[in-house]
Write an enzyme that holds these catalytic residues in place. Structure first.
Site, mmCIF file in Angstrom:
data_model
loop_
_atom_site.group_PDB
_atom_site.id
_atom_site.type_symbol
_atom_site.label_atom_id
_atom_site.label_comp_id
_atom_site.label_asym_id
_atom_site.label_seq_id
_atom_site.Cartn_x
_atom_site.Cartn_y
_atom_site.Cartn_z
ATOM 1 N N VAL A 181 0.719 -0.971 0.085
ATOM 2 C CA VAL A 181 -0.118 0.028 -0.027
ATOM 3 C C VAL A 181 1.000 1.367 0.038
ATOM 4 O O VAL A 181 2.175 1.183 0.622
ATOM 5 C CB VAL A 181 -0.988 0.013 1.468
ATOM 6 C CG1 VAL A 181 -0.383 0.305 2.443
ATOM 7 C CG2 VAL A 181 -2.058 0.922 0.985
ATOM 8 N N ILE A 197 8.491 2.972 -5.251
ATOM 9 C CA ILE A 197 8.632 2.346 -6.761
ATOM 10 C C ILE A 197 7.553 1.231 -6.945
ATOM 11 O O ILE A 197 7.730 0.256 -6.126
ATOM 12 C CB ILE A 197 9.870 2.123 -7.185
ATOM 13 C CG1 ILE A 197 10.451 3.509 -7.427
ATOM 14 C CG2 ILE A 197 9.861 1.297 -8.419
ATOM 15 C CD1 ILE A 197 11.917 3.511 -7.571
ATOM 16 N N GLY A 198 6.908 1.095 -7.765
ATOM 17 C CA GLY A 198 6.191 -0.137 -8.016
ATOM 18 C C GLY A 198 5.586 -0.141 -9.521
ATOM 19 O O GLY A 198 4.850 0.555 -9.995
ATOM 20 N N GLY A 207 4.799 3.227 -11.966
ATOM 21 C CA GLY A 207 6.239 3.735 -11.939
ATOM 22 C C GLY A 207 6.855 4.092 -10.446
ATOM 23 O O GLY A 207 6.732 3.262 -9.510
ATOM 24 N N PHE A 208 6.775 5.419 -10.319
ATOM 25 C CA PHE A 208 7.300 6.089 -9.130
ATOM 26 C C PHE A 208 6.531 7.201 -8.363
ATOM 27 O O PHE A 208 5.846 7.760 -9.121
ATOM 28 C CB PHE A 208 8.763 6.488 -9.364
ATOM 29 C CG PHE A 208 8.902 7.484 -10.365
ATOM 30 C CD1 PHE A 208 9.016 8.825 -10.141
ATOM 31 C CD2 PHE A 208 9.537 7.204 -11.616
ATOM 32 C CE1 PHE A 208 9.078 9.790 -10.907
ATOM 33 C CE2 PHE A 208 9.289 8.185 -12.514
ATOM 34 C CZ PHE A 208 9.092 9.584 -12.257
ATOM 35 N N ALA A 209 6.914 7.412 -7.275
ATOM 36 C CA ALA A 209 6.193 8.728 -6.607
ATOM 37 C C ALA A 209 7.239 9.168 -5.690
ATOM 38 O O ALA A 209 7.464 8.708 -4.885
ATOM 39 C CB ALA A 209 4.672 8.089 -5.869
ATOM 40 N N CYS A 262 4.006 0.626 2.280
ATOM 41 C CA CYS A 262 5.067 -0.430 1.759
ATOM 42 C C CYS A 262 5.018 -1.645 2.424
ATOM 43 O O CYS A 262 5.853 -2.447 2.225
ATOM 44 C CB CYS A 262 6.122 0.087 1.275
ATOM 45 S SG CYS A 262 6.155 1.597 0.451
ATOM 46 N N TYR A 319 0.546 5.800 -0.324
ATOM 47 C CA TYR A 319 -0.406 7.101 -0.389
ATOM 48 C C TYR A 319 0.092 7.857 -1.703
ATOM 49 O O TYR A 319 1.250 8.003 -1.880
ATOM 50 C CB TYR A 319 -0.477 7.885 0.729
ATOM 51 C CG TYR A 319 -0.927 9.237 0.852
ATOM 52 C CD1 TYR A 319 -2.438 9.356 0.761
ATOM 53 C CD2 TYR A 319 -0.380 10.330 0.546
ATOM 54 C CE1 TYR A 319 -3.196 10.373 0.717
ATOM 55 C CE2 TYR A 319 -0.853 11.719 0.366
ATOM 56 C CZ TYR A 319 -2.214 11.628 0.640
ATOM 57 O OH TYR A 319 -3.090 12.827 0.446
#
Lengths: 229, 429
Positions: A80, A145-146, A157-159, A175, A82
């Site tokens: 998980v 990253i996921g 991608g990424f946050a 995470c 946000y």
């Protein structure tokens, strides 16, 4: 040299961004577009990966919705996390064929692009063994990253936390890591940081590491393409 | 001839992968390049496309199973290679959906008690004498020294799965080790009581989320926080008198503060003077928050939660009384929100109402200290003039994290709390 399109979308609801990615994924797979990076922000949203456990949203989905935060289940890796205004979200829709379909190489490459951009902004960051994402030395997690790969083309991608509210992270187990502490660029530097600036440096870095030339494209160009498809 | 599908190498650095979701069921036709299974590795999810053509004969790895590269996860072959004449589709691991629409993991799905009995029988009569077992089960069998050919599988097509090995290993350790007789029992269902032993039947109860949190945090606290304890007795005679007066004034709207509310207020004022008692030891630093938020441990249904009274140092006794009542009600109604359960900088735990005179509670991490409050008792004490008099006394114990709050500091803090409670009017200023 091939192109990496970069398209800045502004704030996009999570569901809409999923639909856009799906369309662009099909377009990339059929080679109708070159590799592409979408940068955007989401309204407050929790997203769960395939293996998220219920305990990662300990208050129950209804409570989070009552706080005005959407909850989505996704097909990306990871647990998980946000998303919210002030967080830079990047969705690279790229073919992994040049990387010989090596997903780990791709994840490392994304991490490095984020690390380089953070360093340019003045925040040293690194990866931690056994944990994905990007961390400050303290350590606090500053980027997640996921990704998902289907038919050799990536989505998700990424946050990177730039200036977003960090409190919603305290209401979850980010995470899946207990006691995971988070930070943002703004928190690290002590002054409000713009999202657009980081989007620019990350997109340049990603283009460089993929061996591409960065080309800025307007959202309506993708819209036209989607309509024509 | 059937072909084995193995856990693919999706990266040079990949060692194992987790099956997330089968996109085909047993009996389905599979074409080259068609999406077969979703695999997770190191935070990347991959949809794996089949490199073989045919019918999916068998699925050997369930959703949620983690396997090393090269382990067989499925078999693809010609339709006539499907064993048995019945619809084998029923035996395939089903893609069961949970209530929220996400696929269940194999751990949950492994107890496939619904597998029809005949399926098991059919496997017993396997002609080639080859034992069917999932790769995970094989590995576990090796590690636990369980003979595979002595088992009956409960998986699809009578395959021996993880649960079977666990059941066999469990039974083997229960029975005499010398007896090398083959273990033949069916695997016990996941939630069934364990075999009866010296303790009688043992009921296994799953923890609620709250209970999991309590278990984890308390174990972490005792294991990682160097606790020490300071005990003292507080003379509450004045406090009792003040409370009697307040009870006369108070009405329905503004309830009289309880002794615990007074303890909260006294602690809050003292915490303001002793920042380290209000702080946290974290990552090799002292963290000293600007706010004084006192948590009150409240027994909830089957669990324990700590409700927070924010800025307790700046609120009046009456406000604290109202806030603590409201929080206790929310805990009972289960409407309490996470911010009200976190953000505490200190905790008060009171078991006085149960007649406990003294106890030492576990620190609520990452806080520096916790005050355990015992019951209010009438006791004979010697006063300044040397006479024996009856006084109201209350035993308290301060638990301190020695990394941030040292003995002398803790003692001074506790003395200040005592002083405030012994002169309760000083809290009204």
């Amino acid at each position: 040299v091939t192109d990496l399109w970069h398209c800045a979308l502004g704030q996009v609801p999570y569901g809409k961004a999923l639909a856009v990615q799906r369309e662009l994924h099909a377009a990339r797979r059929d080679d109708r577009i070159p590799d592409l990076l979408l940068t955007l922000e989401h309204p407050p949203t929790y997203t769960r990966g395939r293996r998220s456990a219920a305990a990662e949203l300990p208050m129950g989905v209804e409570w989070y919705r009552a706080q005005g935060i959407e909850v989505w289940d996704t097909d990306r890796g990871g647990r998980v996390t946000y998303h919210g205004p002030g967080q830079l979200v990047g969705y690279p829709i790229v073919s992994l064929r040049p990387l010989r379909d090596d997903v780990h190489r791709y994840v490392r490459l994304l991490e490095q692009a984020v690390i380089d951009a953070l360093e340019r902004a003045g925040v040293p960051a690194t990866t931690r063994s056994g944990l994905t994402g990007v961390w400050t030395p303290e350590p606090r997690k500053i980027a997640s990253i996921g990704i998902h790969v289907s038919r050799g083309v990536t989505t998700h991608g990424f946050a990177v936390n730039v200036s977003n509210d960090l409190q919603p992270f305290e209401w979850i187990v980010p995470c899946g890591i207990e006691h995971c502490r988070v930070t943002s660029l703004t928190r690290e530097l002590g002054a409000l940081q713009p999202v657009g600036e980081l989007a620019r440096t990350v997109s340049h870095g990603l283009a460089r590491s993929l061996g591409h030339e960065l080309v800025e494209v307007a959202p309506d160009r993708l819209g036209l393409l989607a309509a024509a498809a | 001839m059937a072909t084995d599908v193995t856990m693919p190498r999706l990266s040079d650095s990949m060692e194992e992968g987790t099956i997330l979701r089968w996109l085909k069921s047993v009996g389905d036709e599979v074409h080259r390049g068609e999406e077969l299974v979703e695999i997770e590795t190191d935070k990347a999810n991959m949809t794996y496309e089949s490199i073989d053509e045919g019918v999916l004969l068998e699925v050997l790895a369930g959703e949620g199973d983690t396997l090393p590269i090269g382990d067989v996860i499925a078999r693809i072959g010609a339709p006539e290679e499907m064993n048995g004449s019945g619809p084998a589709r029923d035996e395939a691991p089903k893609r069961e959906e949970t209530a929220d629409g996400r696929p269940q993991t194999a751990e949950q799905g492994d107890g496939r008690q619904e597998t029809p009995e005949p399926a098991r029988q059919a496997v017993e009569a396997k002609p080639d004498g080859r034992v069917k077992a999932s790769p995970v089960a094989r590995r576990m069998a090796r590690e636990l020294n369980v003979a595979l050919d002595s088992l009956q599988g409960s998986g699809p097509g009578g395959r021996i799965v993880k649960a079977d090995i666990e059941a066999a290993a469990g039974q083997a350790s229960e029975t005499a080790r010398a007896a090398r007789s083959p273990v033949s029992g069916l695997p016990s269902p996941v939630s069934a009581p364990a075999p009866e032993g010296a303790k009688g039947e043992v009921e296994v109860v799953e923890l609620s989320r709250l209970q999991q949190t309590v278990a984890r945090r308390m174990a972490e606290s005792k294991a990682t926080v160097p606790h020490f304890y300071l005990e003292t007795e507080i003379d509450m005679t004045e406090a009792v008198a003040v409370r009697e007066q307040l009870k006369g004034i108070a009405g329905e709207e503004r309830p009289a503060p309880t002794y615990n509310d007074m303890v909260v207020k006294a602690c809050a004022l003292a915490l303001r003077e002793f920042p380290r008692a209000n702080g946290s030891f974290r990552d090799g630093h002292f963290e000293l928050p600007s706010r004084v938020n006192v948590g009150v441990a409240v027994a909830a249904r089957d669990a324990l939660v700590v409700a927070t009274i924010f800025d307790a140092d700046r609120r009046s006794l009456g406000e604290i009384a109202a806030a603590s009542r409201e929080l206790a009600q929310k805990v009972r109604d289960e409407t309490i929100t996470p911010p009200e359960l976190s953000g505490g900088t200190f905790t008060v735990s009171n078991l006085g109402m149960y007649g406990v005179t003294n106890f030492s509670a576990v620190i609520n991490p990452p806080q520096a200290a916790l005050l355990s409050v015992g019951s209010l008792e009438r006791k004979a004490v010697v006063d300044e003039a040397g006479r024996v008099v009856a006084r109201h006394r209350m035993g308290v114990t301060l638990a301190c994290d020695h990394r941030i709050l040292y003995g002398a500091d803790g003692a001074q803090f506790l003395a200040r709390v005592r002083q405030l409670l012994e002169q309760p009017l000083s809290m009204a200023l």
